[in-house]
Design a protein around this motif. Structure first.
Motif, PDB file in Angstrom:
ATOM      1  N   LYS A  92       0.844  -1.192   0.000  1.00 28.43           N
ATOM      2  CA  LYS A  92       0.000   0.000   0.000  1.00 28.43           C
ATOM      3  C   LYS A  92       0.884   1.248   0.000  1.00 28.43           C
ATOM      4  N   PRO A  93       0.401   2.357  -0.534  1.00 28.75           N
ATOM      5  CA  PRO A  93       1.176   3.605  -0.456  1.00 28.75           C
ATOM      6  C   PRO A  93       1.313   4.077   0.988  1.00 28.75           C
ATOM      7  N   LEU A  94       2.352   4.857   1.234  1.00 26.42           N
ATOM      8  CA  LEU A  94       2.483   5.519   2.532  1.00 26.42           C
ATOM      9  C   LEU A  94       1.488   6.669   2.641  1.00 26.42           C
ATOM     10  N   TYR A  95       1.305   7.380   1.527  1.00 29.80           N
ATOM     11  CA  TYR A  95       0.471   8.581   1.504  1.00 29.80           C
ATOM     12  C   TYR A  95      -0.322   8.659   0.206  1.00 29.80           C
ATOM     13  N   PHE A  96      -1.358   9.475   0.249  1.00 34.12           N
ATOM     14  CA  PHE A  96      -1.981  10.004  -0.957  1.00 34.12           C
ATOM     15  C   PHE A  96      -1.740  11.501  -0.955  1.00 34.12           C
ATOM     16  N   ALA A  97      -1.159  12.024  -2.047  1.00 29.87           N
ATOM     17  CA  ALA A  97      -1.079  13.469  -2.217  1.00 29.87           C
ATOM     18  C   ALA A  97      -2.361  13.913  -2.904  1.00 29.87           C
ATOM     19  N   LYS A  98      -3.094  14.776  -2.249  1.00 34.20           N
ATOM     20  CA  LYS A  98      -4.382  15.223  -2.773  1.00 34.20           C
ATOM     21  C   LYS A  98      -4.177  16.453  -3.643  1.00 34.20           C
ATOM     22  N   THR A  99      -4.644  16.366  -4.885  1.00 32.18           N
ATOM     23  CA  THR A  99      -4.540  17.506  -5.797  1.00 32.18           C
ATOM     24  C   THR A  99      -5.898  17.773  -6.410  1.00 32.18           C
ATOM     25  N   PRO A 110      -0.689   8.391  -5.373  1.00 30.72           N
ATOM     26  CA  PRO A 110       0.027   7.578  -4.387  1.00 30.72           C
ATOM     27  C   PRO A 110       1.488   7.986  -4.227  1.00 30.72           C
ATOM     28  N   ILE A 111       1.951   7.961  -2.990  1.00 32.98           N
ATOM     29  CA  ILE A 111       3.366   8.142  -2.660  1.00 32.98           C
ATOM     30  C   ILE A 111       3.777   6.936  -1.831  1.00 32.98           C
ATOM     31  N   THR A 112       4.791   6.223  -2.267  1.00 32.61           N
ATOM     32  CA  THR A 112       5.196   4.973  -1.631  1.00 32.61           C
ATOM     33  C   THR A 112       6.469   5.148  -0.806  1.00 32.61           C
ATOM     34  N   LYS A 113       6.819   4.098  -0.077  1.00 29.94           N
ATOM     35  CA  LYS A 113       8.060   4.157   0.715  1.00 29.94           C
ATOM     36  C   LYS A 113       9.278   4.258  -0.189  1.00 29.94           C
ATOM     37  N   GLU A 114       9.143   3.800  -1.448  1.00 31.44           N
ATOM     38  CA  GLU A 114      10.250   3.913  -2.407  1.00 31.44           C
ATOM     39  C   GLU A 114      10.318   5.307  -3.018  1.00 31.44           C
ATOM     40  N   SER A 115       9.158   5.937  -3.245  1.00 32.92           N
ATOM     41  CA  SER A 115       9.171   7.239  -3.930  1.00 32.92           C
ATOM     42  C   SER A 115       9.369   8.417  -2.976  1.00 32.92           C
ATOM     43  N   MET A 116       8.936   8.305  -1.728  1.00 35.12           N
ATOM     44  CA  MET A 116       9.012   9.438  -0.804  1.00 35.12           C
ATOM     45  C   MET A 116      10.436   9.978  -0.635  1.00 35.12           C
ATOM     46  N   PRO A 117      11.440   9.111  -0.457  1.00 37.57           N
ATOM     47  CA  PRO A 117      12.794   9.647  -0.258  1.00 37.57           C
ATOM     48  C   PRO A 117      13.322  10.461  -1.437  1.00 37.57           C
ATOM     49  N   LEU A 330       5.420   9.925 -17.316  1.00 41.35           N
ATOM     50  CA  LEU A 330       6.131   9.308 -16.192  1.00 41.35           C
ATOM     51  C   LEU A 330       5.715   7.863 -15.962  1.00 41.35           C
ATOM     52  N   ASN A 331       6.697   7.039 -15.583  1.00 41.20           N
ATOM     53  CA  ASN A 331       6.473   5.694 -15.050  1.00 41.20           C
ATOM     54  C   ASN A 331       7.276   5.645 -13.755  1.00 41.20           C
ATOM     55  N   THR A 332       6.609   5.398 -12.618  1.00 43.28           N
ATOM     56  CA  THR A 332       7.268   5.676 -11.341  1.00 43.28           C
ATOM     57  C   THR A 332       7.168   4.539 -10.333  1.00 43.28           C
ATOM     58  N   ASN A 333       8.048   4.617  -9.328  1.00 44.70           N
ATOM     59  CA  ASN A 333       8.012   3.649  -8.235  1.00 44.70           C
ATOM     60  C   ASN A 333       6.935   3.994  -7.199  1.00 44.70           C
ATOM     61  N   ALA A 334       5.981   4.825  -7.607  1.00 50.73           N
ATOM     62  CA  ALA A 334       4.747   4.996  -6.839  1.00 50.73           C
ATOM     63  C   ALA A 334       3.591   4.325  -7.573  1.00 50.73           C
ATOM     64  N   GLY A 335       3.905   3.690  -8.728  1.00 53.27           N
ATOM     65  CA  GLY A 335       2.889   2.932  -9.450  1.00 53.27           C
ATOM     66  C   GLY A 335       2.130   3.708 -10.502  1.00 53.27           C
ATOM     67  N   LEU A 336       2.715   4.765 -11.026  1.00 52.98           N
ATOM     68  CA  LEU A 336       2.093   5.489 -12.139  1.00 52.98           C
ATOM     69  C   LEU A 336       2.710   4.980 -13.432  1.00 52.98           C
ATOM     70  N   TRP A 337       1.872   4.625 -14.399  1.00 54.93           N
ATOM     71  CA  TRP A 337       2.344   3.967 -15.629  1.00 54.93           C
ATOM     72  C   TRP A 337       1.830   4.703 -16.861  1.00 54.93           C
ATOM     73  N   GLY A 338       2.777   5.089 -17.743  1.00 57.27           N
ATOM     74  CA  GLY A 338       2.410   5.832 -18.939  1.00 57.27           C
ATOM     75  C   GLY A 338       1.635   7.086 -18.590  1.00 57.27           C
ATOM     76  N   TYR A 339       2.037   7.754 -17.533  1.00 55.99           N
ATOM     77  CA  TYR A 339       1.229   8.803 -16.897  1.00 55.99           C
ATOM     78  C   TYR A 339       1.569  10.187 -17.442  1.00 55.99           C
ATOM     79  N   ASN A 340       0.585  10.817 -18.026  1.00 55.55           N
ATOM     80  CA  ASN A 340       0.724  12.186 -18.515  1.00 55.55           C
ATOM     81  C   ASN A 340       0.340  13.150 -17.400  1.00 55.55           C
ATOM     82  N   ILE A 341       1.318  13.894 -16.882  1.00 51.33           N
ATOM     83  CA  ILE A 341       1.011  14.848 -15.813  1.00 51.33           C
ATOM     84  C   ILE A 341       0.505  16.182 -16.372  1.00 51.33           C
ATOM     85  N   GLY A 342       0.545  16.311 -17.699  1.00 52.87           N
ATOM     86  CA  GLY A 342      -0.018  17.500 -18.337  1.00 52.87           C
ATOM     87  C   GLY A 342       0.979  18.593 -18.648  1.00 52.87           C
ATOM     88  N   ASP A 343       2.253  18.407 -18.282  1.00 55.09           N
ATOM     89  CA  ASP A 343       3.261  19.441 -18.517  1.00 55.09           C
ATOM     90  C   ASP A 343       3.982  19.226 -19.846  1.00 55.09           C
TER      91      ASP A 343
END
Length: 498
Positions: A92-99, A110-117, A330-343
């Motif tokens: 499970k993620p450590l956190y959810f960042a709410k946007t 999601p923010i995971t124990k791998e991505s937070m640091p 982005l593809n990330t160690n928080a579990g985002l895959w083929g993710y367009n952040i819009g920038d």
């Protein structure tokens, strides 16, 4: 001089050496990140649904994973929100960042124990690069402030939920805790106006050396300090020598900032997002920000001109070129895959890989096929205020497709701190810069499809009043600097100088 400042320079040398070790091997670094991401996520629900077991190469990945945004991943995120494990990333993620979301309301990133640091390390390294370049770490002995969101977190089925800046507030290193302002109590104030007033009271007599935040909100803080003391910031905080910011292009605000501060200072730009800490400025002389290739993110890029095509070009870091406007994926160690952040971003260097943010793929004007982007608007203002006393507090641009009379035009809403002596001349300068940058816009003007742009003067404080009126008055909310519709422009008519 404290022990912290004495040891900061050798520590900075060590840290930056480690960074350049991976930065000088970009392809190997990204391939290593890619393989680890795929291996770690094979047994997740997303990994099984997309056959991660048989992904060996980036080409394999592109065949199985489509480019998506939050809406595309929302069914998986919803499962995590309900308490399911091993959905997008192991456990499970450590956190959810709410946007703020668009079609689906609030987004839970999601923010995971791998991505937070990686968020913490990147911000730290940005300061270490600055220390090493300046050979000066004296600022660590002073007080530091980041205008941020409320650090009080909610519980969402066992996962902590809050704004990214509020989450990060829990990870300030111990050696900086005594230097950090404002106090926890002040940071928890919800009303932004009340919060900034409290921050002014807490900081006005302190030795502030580092100030950080979104420029428009730091500007509000500076203005309140000046109103209370009658002094420029340089006199209130004589040891304040650099400003850390992110979230917007700073150039249009620079004149205004330096007039408030009363002296030239340095700037350190960051590119943090809830989805990952993407880049930071590693040099005061080289343009752009160092792309974080070793932070648990595998990057993809799509030329912005092709993004809405049926089969757009989709490439890795190996194939990018200078001067091309890319949508960053982005593809990330928080579990985002083929993710367009819009920038959208543009590379300023390929050795090492540095980028600058050019805008938002959804923030453009193409009501007539002109496809004006944020970078062009920002440069037009920068060109027009250069070597003048004109200061701009805030701005946004929208098309006026159905004017009461005459040809359509682009409508620029600008809140001036110091106005141009001749608004017509200033308007023409801005329009000339736009035509020089954008051939489609130039052709539409020449072909009498559009008339030259029109500037509307927003009253002082008008943008803040607008943000209050829509319930988005606060340190993490930003005004889009251009849009292809009249949603913002029509409301701003209520805040113009008559």
């Amino acid at each position: 001089m404290s022990l912290k400042s004495i040891f900061a320079i050798p520590f900075a040398k060590l840290a930056t050496k480690k960074v350049y070790k991976w930065a000088n091997k970009p392809f190997q670094t990204q391939e290593k990140v890619f393989q680890k991401l795929i291996a770690d996520a094979k047994q997740t629900a997303f990994g099984k649904d997309h056959d991660f077991e048989n992904i060996k190469t980036y080409e394999d990945f592109k065949k199985r994973v489509k480019v998506s945004d939050y809406e595309g991943l929302k069914p998986y995120v919803d499962r995590i929100v309900l308490g399911e494990q091993d959905v997008l990333w192991p456990g499970k993620p450590l956190y959810f960042a709410k946007t703020s979301g668009t079609t689906s309301g609030a987004k839970y990133i999601p923010i995971t124990k791998e991505s937070m640091p990686t968020h913490i390390k990147a911000a730290r390294n940005a300061l270490l690069f600055y220390i090493l370049e300046k050979k000066d770490a004296s600022f660590v002995d002073g007080k530091m402030i980041f205008l941020q969101g409320n650090p009080v977190l909610e519980d969402k089925n066992g996962i902590q939920l809050g704004r990214l800046s509020g989450i990060v507030a829990h990870f300030v290193p111990n050696y900086l805790l005594k230097n950090r302002l404002p106090s926890w109590e002040t940071n928890c104030i919800e009303d932004w106006d009340t919060k900034v007033n409290a921050i002014v009271d807490e900081t006005i007599d302190e030795n502030m050396t580092v100030i950080s935040g979104i420029p428009s909100w730091v500007q509000m803080y500076f203005e309140k300090l000046i109103a209370k003391t009658g002094k420029p910031i340089a006199e209130i905080f004589p040891n304040f020598n650099f400003f850390v910011y992110g979230g917007v292009n700073f150039e249009p605000y620079k004149n205004k900032f330096e007039s408030l501060i009363g002296k030239k200072i340095d700037y350190v730009e960051l590119y943090p997002a809830s989805e990952g800490f993407i880049a930071y400025q590693d040099s005061q002389t080289a343009p752009g920000m160092l792309l974080q290739l070793n932070s648990g993110i595998f990057y993809e890029f799509i030329p912005a001109t092709e993004f809405y095509d049926e089969n757009p070009t989709r490439i890795s870091i190996k194939e990018v070129r200078l001067g091309v406007n890319y949508v960053i994926i982005l593809n990330t160690n928080a579990g985002l895959w083929g993710y367009n952040i819009g920038d959208t971003v543009e590379f300023t260097s390929l050795q090492p890989y540095r980028i600058k943010v050019t805008g938002r793929i959804k923030h453009f004007i193409s009501a007539f096929g002109e496809h004006v982007i944020g970078k062009e608007v920002e440069k037009a203002l920068k060109d027009s205020i250069k070597d003048t006393a004109i200061n701009i507090s805030e701005f946004t641009v929208a098309p006026q497709v159905n004017p009461e009379s005459g040809l359509p035009y682009h409508e620029w809403f600008i809140e001036f701190e110091n106005e141009p002596e001749n608004l017509d001349d200033f308007t023409q300068k801005v329009d000339d810069s736009m035509q020089a940058q954008n051939i489609y816009y130039q052709d539409l003007i020449a072909g009498k499809v559009l008339r030259t742009l029109v500037i509307r003067k927003v009253k002082k404080g008008g943008f803040h009043e607008y943000m209050k009126s829509i319930g988005k008055f606060g340190g993490q909310n930003k005004i889009p600097q251009l849009s292809d519709n009249r949603k913002i422009a029509d409301v701003l008519q209520n805040f113009l100088i008559e």
